[in-house]
Design a protein around this motif. Structure first.
Motif, PDB file in Angstrom:
ATOM      1  N   SER A   1       0.845  -1.203   0.000  1.00 40.66           N
ATOM      2  CA  SER A   1       0.000   0.000   0.000  1.00 40.66           C
ATOM      3  C   SER A   1       0.875   1.245   0.000  1.00 40.66           C
ATOM      4  CB  SER A   1      -0.897   0.043   1.240  1.00 40.66           C
ATOM      5  OG  SER A   1      -1.676  -1.110   1.296  1.00 40.66           O
ATOM      6  N   SER A   2       1.938   1.205   0.772  1.00 40.37           N
ATOM      7  CA  SER A   2       2.779   2.409   0.858  1.00 40.37           C
ATOM      8  C   SER A   2       3.500   2.668  -0.466  1.00 40.37           C
ATOM      9  CB  SER A   2       3.766   2.309   2.013  1.00 40.37           C
ATOM     10  OG  SER A   2       4.807   1.447   1.649  1.00 40.37           O
ATOM     11  N   LEU A   3       3.502   1.661  -1.342  1.00 42.78           N
ATOM     12  CA  LEU A   3       4.095   1.864  -2.676  1.00 42.78           C
ATOM     13  C   LEU A   3       3.054   2.376  -3.679  1.00 42.78           C
ATOM     14  CD1 LEU A   3       6.322  -1.323  -2.653  1.00 42.78           C
ATOM     15  CD2 LEU A   3       7.187   1.009  -3.009  1.00 42.78           C
ATOM     16  N   GLY A   4       1.826   2.595  -3.193  1.00 44.02           N
ATOM     17  CA  GLY A   4       0.827   3.243  -4.057  1.00 44.02           C
ATOM     18  C   GLY A   4      -0.234   2.316  -4.629  1.00 44.02           C
ATOM     19  N   LEU A   5      -0.170   1.017  -4.318  1.00 46.06           N
ATOM     20  CA  LEU A   5      -1.220   0.119  -4.802  1.00 46.06           C
ATOM     21  C   LEU A   5      -2.397   0.162  -3.818  1.00 46.06           C
ATOM     22  CD1 LEU A   5       1.608  -0.992  -5.928  1.00 46.06           C
ATOM     23  CD2 LEU A   5       0.396  -3.112  -6.318  1.00 46.06           C
ATOM     24  N   ASP A   6      -3.566  -0.177  -4.306  1.00 44.81           N
ATOM     25  CA  ASP A   6      -4.745  -0.194  -3.436  1.00 44.81           C
ATOM     26  C   ASP A   6      -4.948  -1.654  -2.998  1.00 44.81           C
ATOM     27  OD1 ASP A   6      -7.227  -0.228  -2.345  1.00 44.81           O
ATOM     28  OD2 ASP A   6      -8.277   0.555  -4.102  1.00 44.81           O
ATOM     29  N   VAL A   7      -4.423  -1.984  -1.807  1.00 45.43           N
ATOM     30  CA  VAL A   7      -4.347  -3.396  -1.425  1.00 45.43           C
ATOM     31  C   VAL A   7      -5.361  -3.713  -0.326  1.00 45.43           C
ATOM     32  CG1 VAL A   7      -2.819  -5.269  -0.724  1.00 45.43           C
ATOM     33  CG2 VAL A   7      -1.884  -3.275  -1.879  1.00 45.43           C
ATOM     34  N   GLN A   8      -6.094  -4.799  -0.497  1.00 40.41           N
ATOM     35  CA  GLN A   8      -7.040  -5.235   0.526  1.00 40.41           C
ATOM     36  C   GLN A   8      -6.741  -6.682   0.880  1.00 40.41           C
ATOM     37  OE1 GLN A   8     -10.935  -4.134   0.543  1.00 40.41           O
ATOM     38  NE2 GLN A   8     -10.722  -2.367  -0.795  1.00 40.41           N
ATOM     39  N   TRP A   9      -7.179  -7.055   2.069  1.00 38.73           N
ATOM     40  CA  TRP A   9      -6.936  -8.417   2.546  1.00 38.73           C
ATOM     41  C   TRP A   9      -8.250  -8.951   3.105  1.00 38.73           C
ATOM     42  CZ3 TRP A   9      -3.365  -9.532   7.390  1.00 38.73           C
ATOM     43  CH2 TRP A   9      -3.405 -10.895   7.685  1.00 38.73           C
ATOM     44  N   GLU A  10      -8.757 -10.030   2.525  1.00 39.51           N
ATOM     45  CA  GLU A  10      -9.987 -10.668   3.006  1.00 39.51           C
ATOM     46  C   GLU A  10      -9.665 -12.070   3.503  1.00 39.51           C
ATOM     47  OE1 GLU A  10     -12.589  -9.017   3.400  1.00 39.51           O
ATOM     48  OE2 GLU A  10     -12.193  -7.276   2.126  1.00 39.51           O
ATOM     49  N   VAL A  11     -10.506 -12.543   4.414  1.00 38.62           N
ATOM     50  CA  VAL A  11     -10.266 -13.849   5.023  1.00 38.62           C
ATOM     51  C   VAL A  11     -11.490 -14.734   4.806  1.00 38.62           C
ATOM     52  CG1 VAL A  11     -10.018 -14.998   7.259  1.00 38.62           C
ATOM     53  CG2 VAL A  11      -8.637 -12.983   6.741  1.00 38.62           C
ATOM     54  N   ILE A  12     -11.264 -15.975   4.401  1.00 41.99           N
ATOM     55  CA  ILE A  12     -12.383 -16.916   4.298  1.00 41.99           C
ATOM     56  C   ILE A  12     -12.517 -17.612   5.655  1.00 41.99           C
ATOM     57  CG2 ILE A  12     -10.933 -18.833   3.430  1.00 41.99           C
ATOM     58  CD1 ILE A  12     -13.299 -19.676   1.678  1.00 41.99           C
ATOM     59  N   SER A  13     -13.742 -17.724   6.141  1.00 43.51           N
ATOM     60  CA  SER A  13     -13.902 -18.457   7.404  1.00 43.51           C
ATOM     61  C   SER A  13     -15.170 -19.298   7.314  1.00 43.51           C
ATOM     62  CB  SER A  13     -13.963 -17.508   8.589  1.00 43.51           C
ATOM     63  OG  SER A  13     -15.033 -16.624   8.430  1.00 43.51           O
ATOM     64  N   GLY A  14     -15.174 -20.405   8.042  1.00 50.54           N
ATOM     65  CA  GLY A  14     -16.314 -21.310   7.946  1.00 50.54           C
ATOM     66  C   GLY A  14     -16.560 -22.045   9.242  1.00 50.54           C
ATOM     67  N   GLU A  15     -17.377 -23.077   9.156  1.00 47.74           N
ATOM     68  CA  GLU A  15     -17.695 -23.883  10.336  1.00 47.74           C
ATOM     69  C   GLU A  15     -16.609 -24.953  10.508  1.00 47.74           C
ATOM     70  OE1 GLU A  15     -20.368 -23.145  12.185  1.00 47.74           O
ATOM     71  OE2 GLU A  15     -20.761 -21.489  10.793  1.00 47.74           O
TER      72      GLU A  15
END
Ligand code: UDP
Length: 413
Positions: free
Chosen positions: A56-70
């Motif tokens: 992100s600090s290099l200028g990309l728009d970065v997101q982090w998602e997590v898969i969760s389940g039972e």
């Protein structure tokens, strides 16, 4: 250069950061989404916690998602993990159904983000089936496999391969792990973050305080293994190596430090096996640490004379580079990603048995000069090869190649 980049420049060198900026410039504002299965515990979470802010600090728009389940979802993905690392485990139809259903629900929940993103990097098998449920996706999808898939149990690999084949590329840590897949495969070993609490310098007083907290004697030799309680990490083998050594070096102490990862349902059973093997020996310290005990782990790795990572399968083993960065020789299992880091007889030793580990422990504890020299080489080796800045450079290169590459050529300006 912003503050974060400046801090990395101090450790890795200004030229390294300039190179990153040059690669990142044409990627400014592109949306990259990482998906894995836990925010805490285990190597992938450790990396993403640091890689996301740096990208992100290099200028990309970065997101982090997590898969969760039972529970059934984790039972299934743990079986995948075991099978991909070579265990002949069958995965029942109900478990597979739970796996696919969790992926479908997660795809639904993040449909817009995942369909619109320019690049999606999916880590390991847990979220690998997401792509199947996102038919209209626009961006490039990369499957990033962190585990040792050199000899997978074939029926399970064939099942997962169907999901992975639709990706635009995959990334493995080692050439030995690559598979027959209908898309380009890239090699990127993982890395450690030199600025994280786990790896920055610590005052001697802090290290002493941690030893005191756990009743470890700072004047006696200490060997340490830091790992989730997982049979592939062979904690019971470490206890055996310690016992064999202790016959000749009676002052020896052992720390086995670990904690659970939220996506690992087998940890408790393995912890019980370890406690049983440790018995009532007061010089074996089995420490169950909270997931955010970074400073404690840092201190234990620094306090160790030698660090062990006696895995029998290992995708990479961040703990190896963490220890080497602290100037420690590592005695590691002769397997997977440990072979990339431990150069046998130079930065540590590769071993295949508890007996082999015990011989190397004795040798190093009796040859302190050699121990120090190996530790110094180990730190330099990590600086040159396994810092986060190198890993981000390689990801940026792949992303650029996928988005801007044409045949042999890649546009960076
Ligand atoms: N780790 C931790 N607490 C623990 C055990 C491990 O913070 O109780 C960290 C360890 O320092 C390393 C990561 O979790 O940064 C484990 O990564 P590795 O690649 O060694 O193994 P994995 O768990 O991914 O198989």
């Amino acid at each position: 250069m912003n503050d974060l980049l400046n801090n990395y420049a101090h450790v890795a060198g200004e030229d390294v950061i300039q190179h990153l900026q040059q690669l990142a410039a044409p990627l400014e504002g592109i949306r990259v989404v990482h998906v894995n299965s836990t925010r805490i515990g285990g190597g992938v979470a450790e990396i993403l916690n640091k890689m996301v802010p740096l990208m992100s600090s290099l200028g990309l728009d970065v997101q982090w998602e997590v898969i969760s389940g039972e529970a059934e979802f984790y039972q299934c993905t743990k079986s995948f993990h075991n099978a991909l690392q070579g265990m002949p485990v069958e995965v029942s139809m109900p478990l597979r159904k739970a796996y696919e259903a969790t992926n479908e629900q997660t795809a639904e929940k993040h449909r817009q983000l995942l369909t619109e993103a320019d690049v999606v990097i999916v880590h390991d098998p847990q979220p690998a089936a997401l792509l199947k449920f996102l038919p209209g996706r626009k961006g490039k999808w990369i499957w990033r496999c962190h585990i040792d898939v050199s000899r997978p149990y074939r029926p399970v690999w064939r099942y997962l391969k169907d999901f992975v084949s639709g990706y635009d590329g995959s990334v493995f840590s080692l050439v030995d792990f690559t598979q027959v897949l209908p898309h380009p495969q890239y090699l990127i070993p993982p890395s450690i973050d030199p600025l994280s609490e786990k790896n920055t310098d610590l005052a001697v007083g802090k290290v002493r305080a941690v030893l005191q907290e756990f009743g470890i004697d700072p004047r006696r030799p200490l060997i340490v293994q830091v790992s989730r309680f997982d049979r592939f990490k062979d904690p019971v083998g470490v206890i055996r190596a310690y016992r064999l050594t202790k016959r000749f070096i009676p002052q020896l102490q052992l720390v086995l430090a670990g904690g659970g990862a939220t996506d690992d349902p087998e940890g408790d059973a393995v912890l019980n096996e370890v406690r049983e093997a440790a018995g009532d020996d007061p010089d074996i310290h089995v420490l169950l640490l909270p997931a955010d005990a970074h400073v404690t782990i840092n201190a234990l790795q620094r306090a160790a004379d030698i660090v062990l990572q006696k895995s029998i399968r290992e995708g990479f083993g961040l703990t190896v580079s963490e220890a080497m960065w602290k100037g420690k020789p590592v005695i590691g299992g002769d397997t997977g990603g440990i072979r990339l880091q431990v150069s046998n007889h130079h930065t540590g030793f590769l071993v295949s048995t508890p007996e082999g580990a015990a011989l190397r422990i004795q040798y190093l504890l009796r040859n302190r000069e050699k121990l120090t020299q190996m530790g110094e080489k180990a730190r330099n080796f990590v600086r040159d090869n396994f810092l986060l800045t190198r890993q981000v450079r390689e990801y940026l290169t792949i992303i650029l190649g996928m988005l801007r590459g044409t045949g042999e050529r890649m546009e960076i300006s």
